[in-house]
Design an enzyme around this catalytic site. Structure first.
Site, PDB file in Angstrom:
ATOM      1  N   LYS A  41     -51.355 -66.226 -11.645  1.00 35.90           N
ATOM      2  CA  LYS A  41     -49.930 -66.706 -11.359  1.00 35.90           C
ATOM      3  C   LYS A  41     -49.073 -65.293 -11.527  1.00 35.90           C
ATOM      4  O   LYS A  41     -49.526 -64.383 -12.399  1.00 35.90           O
ATOM      5  CB  LYS A  41     -49.506 -67.812 -12.352  1.00 35.90           C
ATOM      6  CG  LYS A  41     -49.615 -67.568 -13.732  1.00 35.90           C
ATOM      7  CD  LYS A  41     -49.307 -68.958 -14.484  1.00 35.90           C
ATOM      8  CE  LYS A  41     -49.549 -68.775 -16.271  1.00 35.90           C
ATOM      9  NZ  LYS A  41     -49.419 -69.839 -16.707  1.00 35.90           N
ATOM     10  N   ARG A 139     -44.343 -80.427 -21.430  1.00 32.12           N
ATOM     11  CA  ARG A 139     -43.740 -79.610 -20.633  1.00 32.12           C
ATOM     12  C   ARG A 139     -44.241 -80.163 -19.280  1.00 32.12           C
ATOM     13  O   ARG A 139     -43.291 -80.642 -18.367  1.00 32.12           O
ATOM     14  CB  ARG A 139     -44.287 -78.218 -20.752  1.00 32.12           C
ATOM     15  CG  ARG A 139     -43.774 -77.034 -20.143  1.00 32.12           C
ATOM     16  CD  ARG A 139     -44.442 -75.637 -20.481  1.00 32.12           C
ATOM     17  NE  ARG A 139     -45.868 -75.585 -20.011  1.00 32.12           N
ATOM     18  CZ  ARG A 139     -46.599 -74.479 -20.091  1.00 32.12           C
ATOM     19  NH1 ARG A 139     -45.895 -73.428 -20.286  1.00 32.12           N
ATOM     20  NH2 ARG A 139     -47.799 -74.516 -19.666  1.00 32.12           N
ATOM     21  N   TYR A 261     -26.313 -43.919 -23.265  1.00 38.67           N
ATOM     22  CA  TYR A 261     -25.035 -44.789 -23.508  1.00 38.67           C
ATOM     23  C   TYR A 261     -24.468 -45.195 -24.665  1.00 38.67           C
ATOM     24  O   TYR A 261     -25.478 -45.466 -25.587  1.00 38.67           O
ATOM     25  CB  TYR A 261     -25.402 -46.199 -22.576  1.00 38.67           C
ATOM     26  CG  TYR A 261     -25.200 -46.151 -21.154  1.00 38.67           C
ATOM     27  CD1 TYR A 261     -24.185 -45.620 -20.409  1.00 38.67           C
ATOM     28  CD2 TYR A 261     -26.356 -46.406 -20.398  1.00 38.67           C
ATOM     29  CE1 TYR A 261     -24.084 -45.558 -19.063  1.00 38.67           C
ATOM     30  CE2 TYR A 261     -26.364 -46.284 -18.976  1.00 38.67           C
ATOM     31  CZ  TYR A 261     -25.089 -45.854 -18.221  1.00 38.67           C
ATOM     32  OH  TYR A 261     -25.235 -45.994 -17.079  1.00 38.67           O
ATOM     33  N   MET A 309     -31.358 -48.267 -17.012  1.00 39.90           N
ATOM     34  CA  MET A 309     -31.848 -49.281 -16.011  1.00 39.90           C
ATOM     35  C   MET A 309     -32.972 -48.312 -15.719  1.00 39.90           C
ATOM     36  O   MET A 309     -34.211 -49.162 -15.320  1.00 39.90           O
ATOM     37  CB  MET A 309     -30.832 -49.419 -15.007  1.00 39.90           C
ATOM     38  CG  MET A 309     -31.553 -50.487 -13.744  1.00 39.90           C
ATOM     39  SD  MET A 309     -30.165 -50.626 -12.304  1.00 39.90           S
ATOM     40  CE  MET A 309     -29.173 -51.544 -13.073  1.00 39.90           C
TER      41      MET A 309
HETATM   42  C1  LIG Z   1     -50.382 -70.000 -17.611  1.00 41.86           C
HETATM   43  C2  LIG Z   1     -51.456 -71.104 -17.884  1.00 41.86           C
HETATM   44  C3  LIG Z   1     -52.741 -70.672 -18.423  1.00 41.86           C
HETATM   45  C4  LIG Z   1     -53.034 -69.273 -18.482  1.00 41.86           C
HETATM   46  O1  LIG Z   1     -52.759 -69.198 -20.154  1.00 41.86           O
HETATM   47  P1  LIG Z   1     -52.934 -67.674 -20.737  1.00 41.86           P
HETATM   48  O2  LIG Z   1     -52.242 -68.206 -22.136  1.00 41.86           O
HETATM   49  O3  LIG Z   1     -52.305 -66.765 -20.060  1.00 41.86           O
HETATM   50  O4  LIG Z   1     -54.525 -67.875 -20.733  1.00 41.86           O
HETATM   51  C5  LIG Z   1     -53.670 -71.924 -18.281  1.00 41.86           C
HETATM   52  N1  LIG Z   1     -53.194 -73.187 -17.992  1.00 41.86           N
HETATM   53  C6  LIG Z   1     -51.739 -73.425 -17.717  1.00 41.86           C
HETATM   54  C7  LIG Z   1     -51.328 -75.012 -17.516  1.00 41.86           C
HETATM   55  C8  LIG Z   1     -51.121 -72.301 -17.858  1.00 41.86           C
HETATM   56  O5  LIG Z   1     -49.748 -72.730 -17.470  1.00 41.86           O
END
Ligand SMILES: *Cc1c(COP(=O)(O)O)cnc(C)c1O
Length: 372
Positions: A41, A139, A261, A309
């Site tokens: 992701k 979550r 800055y 930036m």
């Molecule tokens: C992002 C995520 C992972 C991977 O987690 P890491 O800590 O980066 O290994 C696995 N399962 C879910 C549901 C996630 O959201």
């Protein structure tokens, strides 16, 4: 005449694909006979999902996870159809047909999503999905109460073809945290309703909690990219990124002159400063102001004043003058000062450092023949 993007780049992120694959193999060996998926992701945590995923697929990885539908669509066109791509967020209302069209497997997290998918699945004569249950993270995933109410119905649901049952650990980077065993126990109970269905609880850190946490497949992301899955012990993973920023200008300043800055830093001795093309728009956080550092040759040199930036200023007085020149590079991440060290200086975690670097840095891939 066009120049090579790498030669003209301001900030360069080098990604070591051999190292990334070595990290995947290391985890795969650790969890065998359980299977090792790859979480790619957020553009593979900023390293480039197409390149990194192709490397995992070539190494034998067959299960991939992304967060969003659009990440899944982009990945589908680069991976062989033998690779399963699951989407953590599942469909938002109205997007289910896109999953079908692009052969993506949604992770279903809440009752409405599950019901909507079942309806589409009936229309198509059966469709795959994974089920996410919440065991203590609050979550995503069915709550215990929702699960109790729906479990029988779900396990008999025939149009939705379940591909996996997943849950996620909240405190896996703290091995002694009592929530780990509690989540494990809850997950094991829920799993009984789905005999034979592949189950998965562990992400990177969970893998290091031991065999009981591995179930049928694990879902690492961060550890593949060199982040330490167990922050209180030496990092077993290889560093796979290097970051360097181009020196644009070098100047001499007198004692009492201010830098950047807010005139927030005043030099207290005559100094040589290098202005480097790395800033918060590249992912080098503003919280690195006054705290960060870079390497020039063998010397670690302090960042002075505020990160802006596009630029940051380093005191190169102690550096090799032949290296401290416009066109040269200051190393910002390397094997000695990796993502976790940078995160500590920036007041964040390695995950945020990596995902932020993807934006403007020129990415260069090392170690695969057909790099893009
Ligand atoms: C992002 C995520 C992972 C991977 O987690 P890491 O800590 O980066 O290994 C696995 N399962 C879910 C549901 C996630 O959201």
């Amino acid at each position: 005449m066009a120049s090579d993007p790498a030669d003209r780049a301001s900030a360069v992120l080098e990604v070591d694909l051999v190292g990334v694959v070595a990290n995947w193999r290391q985890l795969a060996a650790r969890v065998a006979p359980a299977d090792c998926a790859a979480v790619v992701k957020a553009d593979a945590y900023g390293l480039g999902a197409p390149q990194v995923s192709a490397a995992f697929a070539a190494a034998g990885c067959r299960r991939f996870f992304v967060a969003t539908l659009d990440e899944g669509i982009a990945l589908r066109s680069t991976l062989p159809t033998s690779c399963e791509i699951a989407v953590f967020n599942g469909p938002v209302p109205g997007s289910a047909e896109e999953f079908v069209f692009h052969q993506l497997v949604p992770v279903l997290n809440e009752p409405g999503q599950i019901a909507d998918w079942a309806e589409i699945a009936r229309r198509h004569g059966g469709l795959p999905a994974m089920l996410h249950v919440d065991t203590g993270m609050a979550r995503l995933g069915l709550s215990t109460r929702e699960f109790t109410r729906l479990a029988d119905e779900l396990s008999q649901e025939s149009a939705t073809r379940w591909r996996g049952l997943i849950s996620h650990l909240a405190c896996a980077d703290q091995p002694a945290h009592p929530l780990n065993d509690l989540q494990l126990a809850r997950f094991a109970l829920m799993r009984r309703h789905f005999a034979g269905l592949p189950a998965s609880l562990a992400a990177s850190s969970g893998i290091f909690l031991g065999r009981k946490f591995h179930f049928d497949f694990v879902r690492p992301g961060a550890a593949l990219y060199g982040i330490n899955p167990q922050p209180d012990t030496p990092n077993p993973m290889r560093q796979v990124v290097r970051l360097k920023g181009r020196i644009l200008q070098v100047r001499e300043v007198e004692r009492g002159e201010s830098v950047g800055y807010g005139a927030a830093h005043v030099v207290d001795h005559p100094s040589r400063l290098a202005t480097v093309a790395i800033g918060y728009a590249d992912g080098w956080f503003r919280s690195m102001s006054h705290r960060g550092s870079g390497r020039l040759g063998g010397e670690r040199l302090p960042l002075l004043g505020r990160v802006s930036m596009d630029l940051a200023v380093f005191d190169v007085s102690a550096g090799d003058p032949s290296l401290a020149r416009p066109g040269g590079f200051i190393e910002l991440l390397d094997d000695d000062y990796g993502v976790d060290a940078a995160a500590a200086d920036a007041g964040t975690i390695g995950y945020e450092i990596l995902t932020a670097l993807g934006r403007r840095c020129q990415r260069i891939y090392r170690g695969m023949p057909n790099q893009c």
